[in-house]
Scaffold this motif. Structure first.
Motif, short mmCIF file in Angstrom:
data_model
loop_
_atom_site.label_atom_id
_atom_site.label_comp_id
_atom_site.label_asym_id
_atom_site.label_seq_id
_atom_site.Cartn_x
_atom_site.Cartn_y
_atom_site.Cartn_z
N ALA A 27 51.76 -33.18 -17.37
CA ALA A 27 50.35 -33.47 -17.63
C ALA A 27 49.46 -32.81 -16.58
O ALA A 27 48.35 -32.34 -16.90
CB ALA A 27 50.13 -34.97 -17.65
N ARG A 28 49.92 -32.75 -15.35
CA ARG A 28 49.13 -32.09 -14.30
C ARG A 28 49.04 -30.59 -14.54
O ARG A 28 47.96 -29.98 -14.39
CB ARG A 28 49.77 -32.35 -12.93
CG ARG A 28 49.00 -31.78 -11.75
CD ARG A 28 49.83 -31.73 -10.49
NE ARG A 28 51.02 -30.90 -10.66
CZ ARG A 28 51.00 -29.57 -10.64
NH1 ARG A 28 49.86 -28.92 -10.49
NH2 ARG A 28 52.12 -28.90 -10.79
N GLY A 74 47.85 -36.75 -15.66
CA GLY A 74 47.73 -35.52 -14.90
C GLY A 74 47.04 -35.71 -13.57
O GLY A 74 47.29 -34.98 -12.60
N TRP A 76 46.62 -38.61 -21.32
CA TRP A 76 47.22 -37.40 -20.76
C TRP A 76 46.48 -36.96 -19.50
O TRP A 76 47.11 -36.61 -18.49
CB TRP A 76 47.19 -36.29 -21.82
CG TRP A 76 47.99 -35.07 -21.49
CD1 TRP A 76 47.52 -33.84 -21.13
CD2 TRP A 76 49.43 -34.94 -21.50
NE1 TRP A 76 48.55 -32.96 -20.92
CE2 TRP A 76 49.73 -33.61 -21.14
CE3 TRP A 76 50.48 -35.82 -21.78
CZ2 TRP A 76 51.05 -33.13 -21.06
CZ3 TRP A 76 51.79 -35.35 -21.71
CH2 TRP A 76 52.06 -34.03 -21.34
N GLN A 77 45.17 -37.02 -19.53
CA GLN A 77 44.37 -36.63 -18.37
C GLN A 77 44.57 -37.61 -17.22
O GLN A 77 44.63 -37.22 -16.05
CB GLN A 77 42.88 -36.56 -18.76
CG GLN A 77 42.53 -35.39 -19.67
CD GLN A 77 43.11 -35.49 -21.07
OE1 GLN A 77 43.25 -36.60 -21.61
NE2 GLN A 77 43.45 -34.35 -21.66
N THR A 112 56.97 -25.70 -16.77
CA THR A 112 55.55 -25.71 -17.19
C THR A 112 54.90 -24.35 -16.95
O THR A 112 53.98 -23.98 -17.69
CB THR A 112 54.76 -26.82 -16.50
OG1 THR A 112 54.90 -26.71 -15.07
CG2 THR A 112 55.24 -28.19 -16.95
N PRO A 146 46.79 -29.62 -18.41
CA PRO A 146 45.80 -30.67 -18.66
C PRO A 146 45.02 -30.50 -19.97
O PRO A 146 44.46 -31.47 -20.48
CB PRO A 146 44.86 -30.56 -17.46
CG PRO A 146 44.97 -29.12 -17.04
CD PRO A 146 46.39 -28.76 -17.28
N GLN A 198 54.38 -36.80 -15.28
CA GLN A 198 53.31 -36.52 -14.32
C GLN A 198 53.09 -35.02 -14.13
O GLN A 198 51.96 -34.53 -14.22
CB GLN A 198 53.65 -37.13 -12.95
CG GLN A 198 53.44 -38.62 -12.84
CD GLN A 198 53.84 -39.13 -11.46
OE1 GLN A 198 54.62 -38.50 -10.74
NE2 GLN A 198 53.32 -40.29 -11.10
N GLU A 199 54.18 -34.31 -13.86
CA GLU A 199 54.08 -32.89 -13.56
C GLU A 199 53.61 -32.08 -14.76
O GLU A 199 52.84 -31.13 -14.62
CB GLU A 199 55.42 -32.35 -13.06
CG GLU A 199 55.81 -32.83 -11.67
CD GLU A 199 54.84 -32.37 -10.60
OE1 GLU A 199 54.28 -31.25 -10.71
OE2 GLU A 199 54.60 -33.13 -9.65
#
Length: 354
Positions: free
Chosen positions: A320-321, A231, A227-228, A92, A324, A317-318
């Motif tokens: 989307a975090r 995240g 998505w938020q 990412t 964002p 998870q990662e």
């Protein structure tokens, strides 16, 4: 080829439980008969795929399954979680840089990179060059589960033969090691049996998980606010299970009728081909168990089920975090649509303007 399609989840489970009536012997055979030119290429490469795991039955299948399962125990899968997160963070960071210059395909930039490394870590079977591995995987899936035209089959067969040659070398090099291939060799499996197991395990162990991650990316980005939410660290596990229940990357699987029998009020003759729909037919109120059929049931349930689920949850998870403010862009993606495999070929995103 025509199939008797089984859609009802209860009947799918019944077929997988009745191992004497419904055999996995056709699980890995090509959907369309291969043309002589393709068969000659595979023959020259001595490409043999005897039944060992997914297409095998009986005591030997149970013995091999137990050996392979030792590499995917719950403890080993749980322990790999931090590495999945770290690999995703690395991808990412690179993706963030790419987004400064325009749209990015998350399937290519993130999803495809993590599963091969994790599979190599758990099995001790080294990962070949990623781009080559992806070509081998996609070509083999098309060759065995697609409907390639006769003039395309030799191209796919050349790729499959190349992959098989690499496997033969890896099997020979693994003798005396604690790797999966080394353990199977020590247990008395022949090189062709190990290559057969490795052929589909190396593909299934990373390609289908990358496909599941890609579908999860796409559906999460389509749903307003999802998505938020991911995240922020909420809801990834139930969301991935929803994707598994509705459109798993492995959405069907095959069985063959061993003897005249009856299923759900239908008489089936010996030799009939069965297509089991593993995903997409679960009632919405079945809660947390509907997704599990995506990994099969009973004696042939996928040994990497928990690993695939964990990887997808953590990568989702990662990503989307870390990203964002991305949104889908461009036209609707083309999809890989094979008899037993599906995924969007691209998940193209851009940075939202603030």
């Amino acid at each position: 080829m025509s199939f008797h399609v089984v859609s009802d989840p209860a009947e799918v489970r019944e077929v997988m439980r009745r191992t004497e009536d419904f055999l996995p012997t056709n699980a890995l055979t090509s959907v369309v008969p291969l043309a002589p030119a393709a068969l000659r290429i595979l023959s020259r490469a001595r490409c043999a795929l005897p039944p060992v795991l997914a297409s095998a039955t009986g005591a030997k299948h149970r013995h091999v399954r137990k050996l392979v399962a030792g590499f995917f125990t719950p403890a080993k899968v749980a322990a790999i979680g931090p590495q999945v997160r770290e690999l995703t963070r690395v991808r990412t960071v690179a993706t963030t840089e790419l987004l400064h210059h325009g749209p990015v395909d998350l399937a290519d930039a993130v999803a495809k990179h993590i599963p091969p490394v994790i599979m190599a870590e758990l099995t001790g079977v080294r990962c070949p060059d990623l781009d080559i591995l992806k070509r081998w995987s996609r070509d083999s899936l098309e060759l065995f589960w697609g409907w390639p035209a006769e003039d395309r089959q030799p191209i796919l067969a050349e790729s499959a033969a190349e992959f098989y040659g690499w496997l033969r070398g890896e099997v020979a090099a693994s003798r005396g090691t604690a790797s999966l291939f080394g353990m199977l060799d020590a247990a008395g499996l022949t090189p062709s049996e190990i290559c057969s197991l490795g052929y589909f395990l190396v593909i299934a162990g990373q390609e289908t998980t990358a496909q599941l991650i890609g579908t999860s990316f796409y559906r999460a980005l389509q749903e307003p606010g999802r998505w938020q939410q991911l995240g922020a660290g909420s809801g990834a596990a139930p969301f991935v299970r929803q994707v598994l229940a509705t459109e798993s990357s492995v959405h069907t699987w095959r069985r063959a009728v061993s003897r005249n029998t009856r299923l759900g009020g239908t008489e089936l003759p010996a030799g009939a081909e069965i297509l089991l729909e593993l995903s997409g037919n679960h009632p919405p109120d079945t809660g947390g168990t509907a997704y599990s059929l995506a990994f099969g049931h009973g004696l042939h349930r996928c040994l990497g089920a928990k690993l695939a689920e964990l990887e997808t949850v953590l990568v989702l998870q990662e990503t989307a975090r870390a990203l964002p403010e991305v949104r889908l862009t461009g036209p609707e993606p083309d999809w890989l649509r094979l008899l037993s495999f599906q995924t969007p070929l691209t998940v193209t995103v851009e940075q939202e303007e603030k």
